[in-house]
Design an enzyme around this catalytic site. Structure first.
Site, PDB file in Angstrom:
ATOM      1  N   CYS A  67     -11.651   3.652 -29.440  1.00  0.00           N
ATOM      2  CA  CYS A  67     -12.910   4.366 -29.664  1.00  0.00           C
ATOM      3  C   CYS A  67     -13.700   4.553 -28.383  1.00  0.00           C
ATOM      4  CB  CYS A  67     -13.733   3.621 -30.704  1.00  0.00           C
ATOM      5  SG  CYS A  67     -12.861   3.604 -32.254  1.00  0.00           S
ATOM      6  N   TYR A  94       0.927  -2.089 -12.404  1.00  0.00           N
ATOM      7  CA  TYR A  94      -0.485  -1.977 -12.800  1.00  0.00           C
ATOM      8  C   TYR A  94      -0.632  -1.356 -14.192  1.00  0.00           C
ATOM      9  CZ  TYR A  94      -0.861  -2.857  -7.796  1.00  0.00           C
ATOM     10  OH  TYR A  94      -0.734  -3.401  -6.544  1.00  0.00           O
ATOM     11  N   TYR A 115      -9.198   5.213 -13.108  1.00  0.00           N
ATOM     12  CA  TYR A 115      -9.167   5.874 -11.790  1.00  0.00           C
ATOM     13  C   TYR A 115      -8.957   7.385 -11.883  1.00  0.00           C
ATOM     14  CZ  TYR A 115      -7.436   1.099 -10.739  1.00  0.00           C
ATOM     15  OH  TYR A 115      -7.237  -0.257 -10.652  1.00  0.00           O
ATOM     16  N   GLY A 128       0.751  -1.249   0.000  1.00  0.00           N
ATOM     17  CA  GLY A 128       0.000   0.000   0.000  1.00  0.00           C
ATOM     18  C   GLY A 128       0.777   1.291   0.000  1.00  0.00           C
ATOM     19  N   GLU A 139       3.678  -6.740   1.853  1.00  0.00           N
ATOM     20  CA  GLU A 139       3.334  -7.129   0.479  1.00  0.00           C
ATOM     21  C   GLU A 139       3.402  -5.926  -0.463  1.00  0.00           C
ATOM     22  OE1 GLU A 139      -0.683  -8.514   0.950  1.00  0.00           O
ATOM     23  OE2 GLU A 139      -0.121 -10.239   2.163  1.00  0.00           O
ATOM     24  N   PRO A 140       4.557  -5.295  -0.602  1.00  0.00           N
ATOM     25  CA  PRO A 140       4.610  -4.122  -1.477  1.00  0.00           C
ATOM     26  C   PRO A 140       4.525  -4.503  -2.950  1.00  0.00           C
ATOM     27  CG  PRO A 140       6.812  -4.675  -0.706  1.00  0.00           C
ATOM     28  CD  PRO A 140       5.869  -5.628  -0.022  1.00  0.00           C
ATOM     29  N   ARG A 179      -4.987   3.053 -16.193  1.00  0.00           N
ATOM     30  CA  ARG A 179      -5.131   3.781 -14.933  1.00  0.00           C
ATOM     31  C   ARG A 179      -5.766   5.174 -15.095  1.00  0.00           C
ATOM     32  NH1 ARG A 179      -1.840   5.048 -11.660  1.00  0.00           N
ATOM     33  NH2 ARG A 179      -2.879   4.231  -9.815  1.00  0.00           N
ATOM     34  N   ARG A 187       3.409  -1.619  -5.828  1.00  0.00           N
ATOM     35  CA  ARG A 187       3.712  -0.374  -6.536  1.00  0.00           C
ATOM     36  C   ARG A 187       5.046   0.243  -6.083  1.00  0.00           C
ATOM     37  NH1 ARG A 187      -0.753   2.706  -8.209  1.00  0.00           N
ATOM     38  NH2 ARG A 187      -1.911   1.669  -6.580  1.00  0.00           N
TER      39      ARG A 187
HETATM   40  N1  LLP Z   1      -1.563  -7.042  -0.890  1.00  0.00           N
HETATM   41  C1  LLP Z   1      -2.861  -7.159  -1.227  1.00  0.00           C
HETATM   42  C2  LLP Z   1      -3.702  -8.120  -0.516  1.00  0.00           C
HETATM   43  C3  LLP Z   1      -3.390  -6.349  -2.253  1.00  0.00           C
HETATM   44  O1  LLP Z   1      -4.678  -6.468  -2.575  1.00  0.00           O
HETATM   45  C4  LLP Z   1      -2.547  -5.438  -2.919  1.00  0.00           C
HETATM   46  C5  LLP Z   1      -3.060  -4.592  -4.003  1.00  0.00           C
HETATM   47  C6  LLP Z   1      -1.188  -5.366  -2.549  1.00  0.00           C
HETATM   48  C7  LLP Z   1      -0.734  -6.181  -1.511  1.00  0.00           C
HETATM   49  C8  LLP Z   1      -0.199  -4.441  -3.192  1.00  0.00           C
HETATM   50  O2  LLP Z   1      -0.539  -3.116  -3.000  1.00  0.00           O
HETATM   51  P1  LLP Z   1       0.493  -1.953  -3.418  1.00  0.00           P
HETATM   52  O3  LLP Z   1       1.711  -2.091  -2.548  1.00  0.00           O
HETATM   53  O4  LLP Z   1       0.830  -2.156  -4.851  1.00  0.00           O
HETATM   54  O5  LLP Z   1      -0.250  -0.708  -3.192  1.00  0.00           O
HETATM   55  N2  LLP Z   1      -4.811  -1.430  -9.978  1.00  0.00           N
HETATM   56  C9  LLP Z   1      -4.725  -0.423  -8.943  1.00  0.00           C
HETATM   57  C10 LLP Z   1      -4.113  -0.974  -7.665  1.00  0.00           C
HETATM   58  C11 LLP Z   1      -4.900  -2.117  -7.092  1.00  0.00           C
HETATM   59  C12 LLP Z   1      -4.228  -2.719  -5.889  1.00  0.00           C
HETATM   60  C13 LLP Z   1      -4.897  -3.966  -5.478  1.00  0.00           C
HETATM   61  N3  LLP Z   1      -4.283  -4.617  -4.378  1.00  0.00           N
HETATM   62  C14 LLP Z   1      -3.923   0.749  -9.470  1.00  0.00           C
HETATM   63  O6  LLP Z   1      -3.517   0.719 -10.622  1.00  0.00           O
HETATM   64  O7  LLP Z   1      -3.735   1.730  -8.757  1.00  0.00           O
END
Ligand code: LLP
Length: 420
Positions: A343, A372, A316, A239, A273-274, A312, A276
């Site tokens: 289109c 993503y 979003y 996150g 769980e990183p 994206r 992004r």
């Molecule tokens: N762990 C779990 C259980 C998750 O659902 C996610 C992301 C992560 C870890 C990794 O999160 P991060 O560190 O990448 O923020 N498609 C969207 C993002 C969706 C994220 C879904 N879950 C975007 O393009 O912003």
């Protein structure tokens, strides 16, 4: 900082001019910097080195096998959400006991595959899932490790489409339900409790909600431990956000210290769980301008990449910075909407962007496309998916070729279900 930089007025990825890659593989193309990825990976591992931590890369952010191999080589495990991601991660060399399997709806064959692989944990999101895992494990004569994913009901203050930590979302279970299930687990011979987990959302740029979640999870863990439930770790999810526009650069060390500060009170191991954070700013999408179109209201720069390559902005309203490959210091500045050929009115990369005057054939790139982007690509409008390129210093490798027309209609022969 990344490795997409101008040298002699021309944008490079590491030491390779982007024009050279465009010549070699065409456009649009995803281009990743290996050294940026390595630097991000090492910074995360280093930041958490003061405490026993397993960092599991969220494979959904970028699941290219070569990309994954680089990450697993740096000591990361994997956070995954499907059978496909499991197989990719295994193929890329992850250690099975460093895999956490997340997701609100795992099918029986996915659970079976996870047990067969010998993963660290299924992050369970509901009582029906716990029963399925127990049933399948018993059927296989095994015991499956499980972690309860708790929804801490914390506002992550991010885009509502990627917030997961509030009760209004489908994710996790309440603290009360988790407390009931930990007791029930003792009666289920096919599952073994190993931890508790949460993930409150994505692109979080404020450490406060992440700290609040760590505090809450640690106090729940202490209570469970006090009641004799043998936990091994707390999984705090991913996150932490990155800079797309004017967000602060991610404070990886601050993030590590707020998580560790609370989790260490429990003596349990920490899992993160990183996704992004590791991958986002390692890549770009390189595009070529097809043409410039003036309407009574706007200048449109129509490029060959589109919403099917990076969804994206359309999905979003996310901001991705856009830059020209040639610096264009001597050119007048013009306000453009940078759009693709798909289109749909919603097919855009950026609105009202000031760029050096563009012409057909100019190269422009969309930044922050390491996470993503390729994983969310589609064939909409029957557009073959773009190639992926990994740059390493003076060399570059095609890590996925451009799809062909045959790829587009593979499997579309008419067959009879169950027939010969
Ligand atoms: N762990 C779990 C259980 C998750 O659902 C996610 C992301 C992560 C870890 C990794 O999160 P991060 O560190 O990448 O923020 N498609 C969207 C993002 C969706 C994220 C879904 N879950 C975007 O393009 O912003």
């Amino acid at each position: 900082m990344d490795h997409f930089i101008y040298k002699n007025g021309e944008a490079h990825c590491e030491n390779i001019p982007l024009t050279e890659i465009a010549e070699a593989v065409g456009t649009p193309a995803y281009i990743y910097s290996r050294n940026t990825l390595k630097r991000h990976a090492r910074r995360i591992i280093e930041a958490f080195s003061a405490y026993p931590t397993l960092a599991c890369f969220a494979v959904k952010a970028n699941s290219n096998l070569s990309f994954l191999r680089e990450i697993f080589d740096e000591g990361f495990g994997a956070d995954l959400v499907s059978h496909g991601e499991l197989q990719r991660a295994l193929k890329a060399g992850v250690k099975p006991h460093e895999i956490v399997f997340s997701g609100v709806g795992k099918k029986d064959y996915e659970i079976r595959a996870g047990i067969e692989a010998g993963i660290l944990s299924f992050n369970v999101e509901s009582s029906f899932e716990l029963e399925s895992i127990n049933r399948i494990a018993l059927d296989m004569g095994k015991m499956a490790p499980v972690c309860l994913r708790i929804n801490p009901n914390i506002d992550a203050k991010t885009n509502p489409k990627i917030a997961t930590g509030l009760f209004s979302t489908k994710f996790g279970m309440s603290e009360a339900e988790a407390k009931t299930l930990v007791t029930e687990i003792q009666e289920l011979p096919g599952v073994q409790l190993v931890g508790i987990a949460c993930h409150i959302g994505s692109q979080i740029t404020d450490l406060k909600p992440l700290e609040e979640a760590a505090e809450k999870m640690s106090s729940i863990a202490l209570e469970m431990l006090g009641n004799g439930h043998p936990l091994e770790f707390i999984d705090m999810g991913g996150g932490l956000g990155i800079r797309y526009k004017d967000e602060p650069d991610p404070d990886v060390e601050g993030y590590a210290s707020v998580l560790i500060k609370h989790v260490q009170k429990t003596g349990l191991k920490l899992v993160i769980e990183p996704g992004r954070l590791l991958a986002g700013n390692t890549g770009i999408l390189l595009n070529k301008v097809i043409g410039i179109k003036k309407t009574p209201q706007k200048n449109f720069a129509i490029v060959d990449g589109a919403m099917n390559d990076v969804i994206r902005p359309s999905l979003y309203d996310s901001f991705h910075d856009i830059a020209t490959v040639h610096e264009g210091v001597d050119k007048p500045e013009v306000l453009y909407d940078v759009v693709g050929p798909v289109c749909e009115t919603g097919d855009f990369f950026g609105k009202d962007r000031t760029l050096p005057q563009l012409h057909a054939g100019d190269l422009v790139f969309l930044k922050s496309c390491g996470a993503y982007a390729a994983t969310m690509a589609s064939n909409y409008n029957s557009r073959p998916r773009a190639p992926e390129v990994l740059v390493d210093g003076d060399k570059y490798y095609i890590i996925k070729p451009r799809e062909t027309l045959e790829d587009l209609w593979r499997g579309e022969e008419v067959t009879i279900p169950g027939g010969e």
